[in-house]
Motif scaffolding. Structure first.
Motif, PDB file in Angstrom:
ATOM      1  N   ALA A   1       1.042  -1.228   0.053  1.00  8.75           N
ATOM      2  CA  ALA A   1      -0.015  -0.002  -0.018  1.00  8.75           C
ATOM      3  C   ALA A   1       0.816   1.078   0.013  1.00  8.75           C
ATOM      4  O   ALA A   1       1.882   1.157   0.461  1.00  8.75           O
ATOM      5  CB  ALA A   1      -0.845   0.149   1.166  1.00  8.75           C
ATOM      6  N   GLN A   2       0.382   2.521  -0.622  1.00 13.51           N
ATOM      7  CA  GLN A   2       0.675   3.623  -0.334  1.00 13.51           C
ATOM      8  C   GLN A   2       0.671   4.174   0.892  1.00 13.51           C
ATOM      9  O   GLN A   2      -0.418   4.391   1.303  1.00 13.51           O
ATOM     10  CB  GLN A   2       0.399   4.521  -1.733  1.00 13.51           C
ATOM     11  N   LEU A   3       1.741   4.456   1.790  1.00 13.69           N
ATOM     12  CA  LEU A   3       1.415   4.810   3.182  1.00 13.69           C
ATOM     13  C   LEU A   3       1.383   6.282   3.029  1.00 13.69           C
ATOM     14  O   LEU A   3       1.794   7.055   2.052  1.00 13.69           O
ATOM     15  CB  LEU A   3       2.469   4.085   4.006  1.00 13.69           C
ATOM     16  N   ALA A   4       1.048   6.776   4.257  1.00  9.99           N
ATOM     17  CA  ALA A   4       0.874   8.312   4.581  1.00  9.99           C
ATOM     18  C   ALA A   4       1.971   9.053   4.379  1.00  9.99           C
ATOM     19  O   ALA A   4       1.821  10.121   3.862  1.00  9.99           O
ATOM     20  CB  ALA A   4       0.186   8.574   5.888  1.00  9.99           C
ATOM     21  N   SER A   5       3.231   8.716   4.431  1.00 13.79           N
ATOM     22  CA  SER A   5       4.505   9.426   3.913  1.00 13.79           C
ATOM     23  C   SER A   5       5.414   8.353   3.541  1.00 13.79           C
ATOM     24  O   SER A   5       5.501   6.881   3.697  1.00 13.79           O
ATOM     25  CB  SER A   5       5.136   9.785   5.488  1.00 13.79           C
ATOM     26  N   ALA A   6       6.134   9.025   2.636  1.00 14.94           N
ATOM     27  CA  ALA A   6       6.957   8.022   1.934  1.00 14.94           C
ATOM     28  C   ALA A   6       8.268   7.422   2.730  1.00 14.94           C
ATOM     29  O   ALA A   6       8.767   6.478   2.399  1.00 14.94           O
ATOM     30  CB  ALA A   6       7.946   8.963   0.453  1.00 14.94           C
ATOM     31  N   ASP A   7       8.410   8.159   3.870  1.00 16.38           N
ATOM     32  CA  ASP A   7       9.481   7.692   4.910  1.00 16.38           C
ATOM     33  C   ASP A   7       9.054   6.297   5.524  1.00 16.38           C
ATOM     34  O   ASP A   7       9.718   5.689   6.064  1.00 16.38           O
ATOM     35  CB  ASP A   7       9.377   8.707   5.936  1.00 16.38           C
ATOM     36  N   TYR A   8       7.757   6.157   5.575  1.00 17.24           N
ATOM     37  CA  TYR A   8       7.126   4.781   6.245  1.00 17.24           C
ATOM     38  C   TYR A   8       7.242   3.871   5.413  1.00 17.24           C
ATOM     39  O   TYR A   8       6.740   3.616   4.237  1.00 17.24           O
ATOM     40  CB  TYR A   8       5.599   4.944   6.582  1.00 17.24           C
ATOM     41  N   LEU A   9       8.008   2.615   5.887  1.00 13.95           N
ATOM     42  CA  LEU A   9       8.020   1.411   4.996  1.00 13.95           C
ATOM     43  C   LEU A   9       6.932   0.306   5.279  1.00 13.95           C
ATOM     44  O   LEU A   9       6.753  -0.356   4.720  1.00 13.95           O
ATOM     45  CB  LEU A   9       9.298   0.980   5.148  1.00 13.95           C
ATOM     46  N   ILE A  10       6.586   0.630   6.803  1.00 16.12           N
ATOM     47  CA  ILE A  10       5.605  -0.538   7.235  1.00 16.12           C
ATOM     48  C   ILE A  10       4.610   0.171   8.141  1.00 16.12           C
ATOM     49  O   ILE A  10       4.995   1.169   8.922  1.00 16.12           O
ATOM     50  CB  ILE A  10       6.208  -1.509   7.787  1.00 16.12           C
TER      51      ILE A  10
END
Length: 120
Positions: A103-112
């Protein structure tokens, strides 16, 4: 309307959500993301699972009470690296039901991101 049979407790509440909700014996977390977004997916997984342990402890429930874990990965190529950390954390007994999706998460910094349901 039915009769309410349990009290709802909301923990670490913001204007948008609570990190933890306890309703009777039912425990639910919000989606948890890493505090250290500079880490790779294994490091972010360890970070998120440590947060989950803390929230479960606040609800007086251990990992054996987990019913379901939902995992979102920003890149499904990180599936094996995430699983190596998750599998060691969850152990060989009391595995919850689990789903993992890309999934595309809320921030590009989040991987999980991980959300969990448990019963006390």
């Amino acid at each position: 309307m039915g009769i309410r049979t349990s009290t709802i407790t909301r923990i670490d509440t913001t204007a948008r959500a609570s990190k933890l909700v306890i309703a009777g014996d039912r425990v639910e977390t919000s989606g948890l993301v890493a505090n250290d977004c500079t880490a790779d997916v294994a490091g972010q997984t360890r970070d998120v699972l440590a947060q989950l342990d803390e929230l479960l402890a606040r609800a007086d429930v251990g990992r054996e009470g987990l019913l379901r874990v939902q995992i979102w990965l920003a890149d499904m190529q990180d599936f094996e690296a995430m699983n190596s950390v998750y599998d060691a954390w969850v152990g060989e007994q009391h595995q919850p039901a689990r789903a993992c999706v890309g999934a595309q998460l809320a921030s590009a910094d989040y991987l999980i991101e991980i959300q969990a349901w448990a019963q006390r």
